[in-house]
Every structure is written in structure tokens, then in C-alpha cells.
Design a protein around this motif. Structure first.
Motif, PDB file in Angstrom:
ATOM      1  N   THR A   1      -4.014 -78.354  73.617  1.00 33.65           N
ATOM      2  CA  THR A   1      -3.424 -77.062  73.415  1.00 33.65           C
ATOM      3  C   THR A   1      -2.083 -77.015  73.917  1.00 33.65           C
TER       4      THR A   1
ATOM      5  N   ALA B   1     -10.912 -63.587  64.436  1.00 37.74           N
ATOM      6  CA  ALA B   1     -11.915 -63.469  65.290  1.00 37.74           C
ATOM      7  C   ALA B   1     -12.309 -61.947  65.531  1.00 37.74           C
TER       8      ALA B   1
ATOM      9  N   ASP C   1     -14.789 -59.495  67.991  1.00 36.70           N
ATOM     10  CA  ASP C   1     -15.603 -59.536  68.999  1.00 36.70           C
ATOM     11  C   ASP C   1     -16.568 -58.142  68.693  1.00 36.70           C
TER      12      ASP C   1
ATOM     13  N   SER D   1      -7.169 -65.809  66.925  1.00 36.04           N
ATOM     14  CA  SER D   1      -7.972 -64.918  68.276  1.00 36.04           C
ATOM     15  C   SER D   1      -6.935 -64.266  68.767  1.00 36.04           C
TER      16      SER D   1
ATOM     17  N   PHE E   1      -6.933 -62.307  71.437  1.00 32.26           N
ATOM     18  CA  PHE E   1      -7.551 -61.667  72.618  1.00 32.26           C
ATOM     19  C   PHE E   1      -6.869 -60.775  73.555  1.00 32.26           C
TER      20      PHE E   1
ATOM     21  N   ALA F   1      -4.822 -69.408  76.631  1.00 27.79           N
ATOM     22  CA  ALA F   1      -6.162 -69.729  76.386  1.00 27.79           C
ATOM     23  C   ALA F   1      -6.107 -71.178  75.881  1.00 27.79           C
ATOM     24  N   THR F   2      -7.408 -71.645  75.891  1.00 25.99           N
ATOM     25  CA  THR F   2      -7.670 -72.841  74.849  1.00 25.99           C
ATOM     26  C   THR F   2      -8.893 -72.555  74.188  1.00 25.99           C
ATOM     27  N   PRO F   3      -8.521 -71.867  73.008  1.00 19.64           N
ATOM     28  CA  PRO F   3      -9.346 -71.573  72.015  1.00 19.64           C
ATOM     29  C   PRO F   3     -10.288 -72.847  71.388  1.00 19.64           C
TER      30      PRO F   3
ATOM     31  N   ILE G   1      -6.378 -73.501  65.558  1.00 22.58           N
ATOM     32  CA  ILE G   1      -6.620 -71.941  65.972  1.00 22.58           C
ATOM     33  C   ILE G   1      -5.394 -71.477  66.847  1.00 22.58           C
TER      34      ILE G   1
ATOM     35  N   GLY H   1      -4.161 -68.665  69.549  1.00 23.68           N
ATOM     36  CA  GLY H   1      -4.728 -67.563  70.321  1.00 23.68           C
ATOM     37  C   GLY H   1      -3.519 -66.579  70.764  1.00 23.68           C
TER      38      GLY H   1
ATOM     39  N   SER I   1      -0.924 -69.335  72.321  1.00 19.63           N
ATOM     40  CA  SER I   1      -1.549 -70.681  72.461  1.00 19.63           C
ATOM     41  C   SER I   1      -2.086 -71.183  71.238  1.00 19.63           C
TER      42      SER I   1
ATOM     43  N   THR J   1      -4.405 -74.383  69.659  1.00 19.78           N
ATOM     44  CA  THR J   1      -5.131 -75.398  69.961  1.00 19.78           C
ATOM     45  C   THR J   1      -5.381 -76.045  68.677  1.00 19.78           C
TER      46      THR J   1
END
Length: 448
Positions: free
Chosen positions: A265, A321, A323, A373, A375, A383-385, A394, A396, A420, A422
């Protein structure tokens, strides 16, 4: 002597090892016709209606709403009525992999290779949805218990505690729609268990009543005081809850991804200080990802770790993504490189609505080339998706913040977005990932 046949749960077209019972359309003792609706089952993506493989009397059902049935094990047992229409010997049932009517026999557990292959085939999506069999999945609204509604609508009514028989239909030909159910849930006009006194008796083939309402009743403790109980469909706090449907498959696919990807990442911040006027953040993120994919195609790719092959794509399909209470869905924003900001927003709204209503086609939950993502709309900076193969990257997007930034001659406060990235280090180098991230940040920093 009447012939007895056991019906084994077929592969519902998604390569999954099991499915969850949502609602039976019959009960033991009922007579059912060939291809009439038998049961609705929830898979990783859809509520699938399974038709009866024979005409005859229902002898046994393999469980109640909420029970998980393993593919290839008994779903129902029938006493075949030769006087009623039957499927000709050898005629295709429309089910995948021999899951139609079969003689009762001990079901073998799927071989490990089969599970691995299933995950590999559908690994382009977090929820693992694959092409569903049109012969199995019925999109038509079917009348059960005097009510016309699609399986997904019935499932949503159960989830919201709505008695679908009391919902006022607004669809064509008296069909209860998803909006009808949501409206009834919001205004409380059709609460389950509050049926009017003079209600017409349901026909013999009416759906089996939902799971026992005893869980919703107040019970007494040893002291004689009422104890609070959970509403139907909600697991008691502190009690083990079996994962089902989307969450069940999400757990499988995430574990598979963790075992197959070598994740690394990189993080940085996109500076939005130069933006002019109010802009659609998600649309800008999509545009920036497209720009980065064009600059560094190595991350807009699929990687086959078994054969050590890489496929770079000329188009950009972004998995977004989403949720939900049921679990994580990743619908594909197709041809993102061909869309303008307004088209991106329209497409995303359509995908989210289809996910919420569980009406999204299985084909829209697979085959994306890179994923996003966002988020930060909830919380979190970096983050580390999880990279789900065959994708190799991916992005983030974290929570927007106002940060103090050093500039020539002093300091300023800029609005910034944590990013982020990854990536699977087997498929691309650190240099490629860094250049990709820079191209993304540069596009995000442009005024408009």
C-alpha cells in the motif's frame, strides 16, 4: 406404489456451495405442479426462485426460512403424481450441474478443487456473483397466497417486518413493488402479525408462514419480569450468528484474496485547494482513476497467479464498493473512461439503487478492471483495502480534512483527501504504483 423423488438443491448459477432459504411457496401435504414456484433462495447476490421439478404431493421440506442448504443436498421430497404433467425423461431442467430432480442419495461434499475453481471463476467481485441461470432465476412476479411480487420484494418485506399481503400494490396488474414494501414499512400500515380480523383464508398452496414469531414475544425471567427479546431476523447479542447470503460469500472471497495476493500500500493526500465551485467528489475520483489508468496501464489489469500471466485492459471498468446491511457489493461502473461527470453520477445512482433493491444483474457484479472504496464518507483517513484477484489494484478514498500546508512564503489551510493505493506486487512494480498514484493526485488537484 407411488414413486418418491428427492430434489437436490441445484447450483443456482453462481458456483456457490450453498444458499439460504428465504420463503417456501408450499408446505408438506400440498400438491404442486411441474415448474410452479417451490421456494425462494438467497445466494451471494440475488433472491432466486426455484421451480418444482415434478408434479405431485410435497412430502418433506429441508428446513425453514433462514436455514442454509448445501448445494447437492436434499431440498424437498415429493410423491410423484403420474396423472399430472411431468418432465420427459432426459429433458433439460434448466438447472446447472445436474441439480434437478435426482434419486435420494447421500450428497457428497464438494471437492476442494471444485471450491477453488468456483472462487477463481468469480474472483472479479467481492461478493462472488456469477452469471445466473435464466432458467432458474425468475424475474416475473409470481402470485403466492393471492399476492403478486418478485422474490426479492418478498425477501425485503420479510426483512422489514412487513406483511406483504397487506401492502397496497401499485405495480402493473396488481404487482407489489419494492417501493410499495418500503412505503408500508415507513408508515407502519402493514406490520407483520397485525392482520385484520376479517382476512380471507389463503389458498392451499399459500406460502409457509414466516419463522416463528415466538422470538418477538416477551418472555418472563425467573423473577417473573418481562425480558427483552430480539425482533425477528436479528441475532441475539452475544450469540453466534451464522453468516448467510452476501456476508457468507464475502467471508469466503476475502479469505481467498488474502491467500493469493501480495499486497503493498502507498498513501498520499490529494490537494483539492484549487477546485472551483462545488464539484462531485465521486465523479472526480472516477475521472482521476481513469487518468491514472491511461498513464500507467499496469494497474488497470488482471493477474493470473497460477499461470503468471497479466492482461492489461484498454477500457476502464471500475468496481464501486457499496456497503449494505446484508454485506459488501461491488457493482461495476462500465466504460468509465467514456463517461462525463453527469453520466458517472447517473450510473452510480442506478447501481446503488439496484444493489439496495437486490435487482442488479449478476453480470454487473463481476469483470471490473480496478476498484474504488470511498470509505471516507463515513470515517477513516488511510487504509489497506483488499485486492480481490484477478484485479491488481484498489483505491481507497479517506475522509476529507482541512490541513495546514506549507507554501512558499508561509502556510495555508487546504482541503485534502487521503488516498490509499493497494496493489498486488506480483503484477506491478513499486515504481509503476507510485507513478499511478501521482497521476491520480495530479488529476484530483486540477481546478475542474
Amino acid at each position: 406404489m407411488a414413486e418418491t423423488k428427492a430434489f437436490l438443491l441445484p447450483d443456482l448459477g453462481e458456483g456457490l456451495p450453498d444458499a439460504t432459504i428465504v420463503e417456501w411457496m408450499v408446505k408438506p401435504g400440498d400438491t404442486i405442479l411441474l415448474d410452479a414456484p417451490l421456494v425462494s433462495m438467497e445466494t451471494a447476490k440475488a433472491v432466486v426462485e426455484v421451480p418444482s421439478p415434478v408434479s405431485g404431493k410435497v412430502l418433506k421440506l429441508a428446513g425453514g426460512p433462514g436455514d442454509v442448504i448445501v448445494t447437492g443436498t436434499m431440498l424437498a421430497e415429493f410423491e410423484v403424481d403420474p396423472a399430472l404433467p411431468q418432465r420427459a425423461e432426459g429433458q433439460d431442467t434448466g438447472h446447472h450441474h445436474g441439480g434437478g430432480h435426482a434419486a435420494a442419495a447421500p450428497a457428497k461434499a464438494p471437492e476442494p478443487e471444485t471450491k477453488t475453481e468456483a472462487l477463481r471463476e468469480d474472483s472479479g467481485t467481492v461478493v462472488g456473483a456469477m452469471q445466473s441461470s435464466d432458467a432458474v432465476r425468475s424475474e416475473a412476479a409470481v402470485a403466492v397466497g393471492g399476492v403478486k411480487a418478485m422474490p426479492a420484494v418478498r425477501a425485503q418485506a420479510r426483512k422489514l417486518g412487513v406483511d406483504i399481503a397487506r401492502v397496497r400494490p401499485t405495480g402493473a396488474d396488481g404487482v407489489v413493488t419494492m417501493d410499495d414494501v418500503k412505503r408500508a414499512a415507513a408508515d407502519g400500515s402493514a406490520k407483520a402479525g397485525a392482520a385484520p380480523a376479517a382476512r380471507a383464508a389463503a389458498p392451499a398452496a399459500a406460502a409457509v408462514a414466516p419463522a416463528s414469531t415466538s422470538a418477538a414475544r416477551s418472555t418472563l425471567s425467573q423473577s417473573g419480569k418481562p425480558m427483552r427479546t430480539q425482533p425477528p431476523g436479528v441475532a441475539a447479542t452475544g450469540q453466534p450468528e451464522q453468516l448467510k447470503g452476501v456476508r457468507r460469500n464475502m467471508a469466503r472471497v476475502m479469505a481467498d484474496a488474502h491467500s493469493k495476493v501480495v499486497p503493498t500500500t502507498l498513501v498520499d493526500d490529494a490537494d483539492l485547494h484549487a477546485w472551483i465551485g462545488k464539484q462531485d467528489i465521486t465523479a472526480r475520483l472516477v475521472r482521476a482513476i481513469v487518468s491514472a489508468c491511461k498513464a500507467v496501464p499496469a494497474l488497470n489489469a488482471w493477474f493470473d497467479g497460477d499461470n503468471l500471466t497479466r492482461t492489461m485492459h484498454p477500457h476502464v471498468d471500475i468496481g464501486i464498493a457499496v456497503d449494505t446491511d446484508d454485506g459488501l457489493f461491488v457493482p461495476a461502473l462500465r466504460n468509465a473512461d467514456m463517461l462525463d461527470g453527469a453520466s458517472i453520477r447517473t450510473a452510480i445512482q442506478r447501481l446503488r439503487a439496484q444493489v439496495e433493491d437486490r435487482t442488479i444483474p449478476p453480470s454487473e457484479l463481476s469483470g471490473y478492471t480496478i476498484s474504488l472504496s470511498n470509505f471516507g464518507m463515513f470515517a477513516g483517513r488511510y487504509a489497506t483495502p483488499v485486492v480481490v484477484p484477478p484485479c491488481v489494484a484498489i483505491i481507497g478514498a479517506g475522509k476529507l480534512s482541512h490541513d495546514v500546508v506549507a507554501v512558499i512564503g508561509g502556510i495555508e489551510v487546504h482541503r485534502r483527501m487521503p488516498i490509499s493505493l493497494t496493489f498486488d506486487h506480483r503484477a506491478c512494480t513499486g515504481g509503476e504504483a507510485a507513478r499511478f498514484l501521482k497521476a491520480l493526485l495530479d488529476d484530483m488537484a486540477s481546478p475542474n
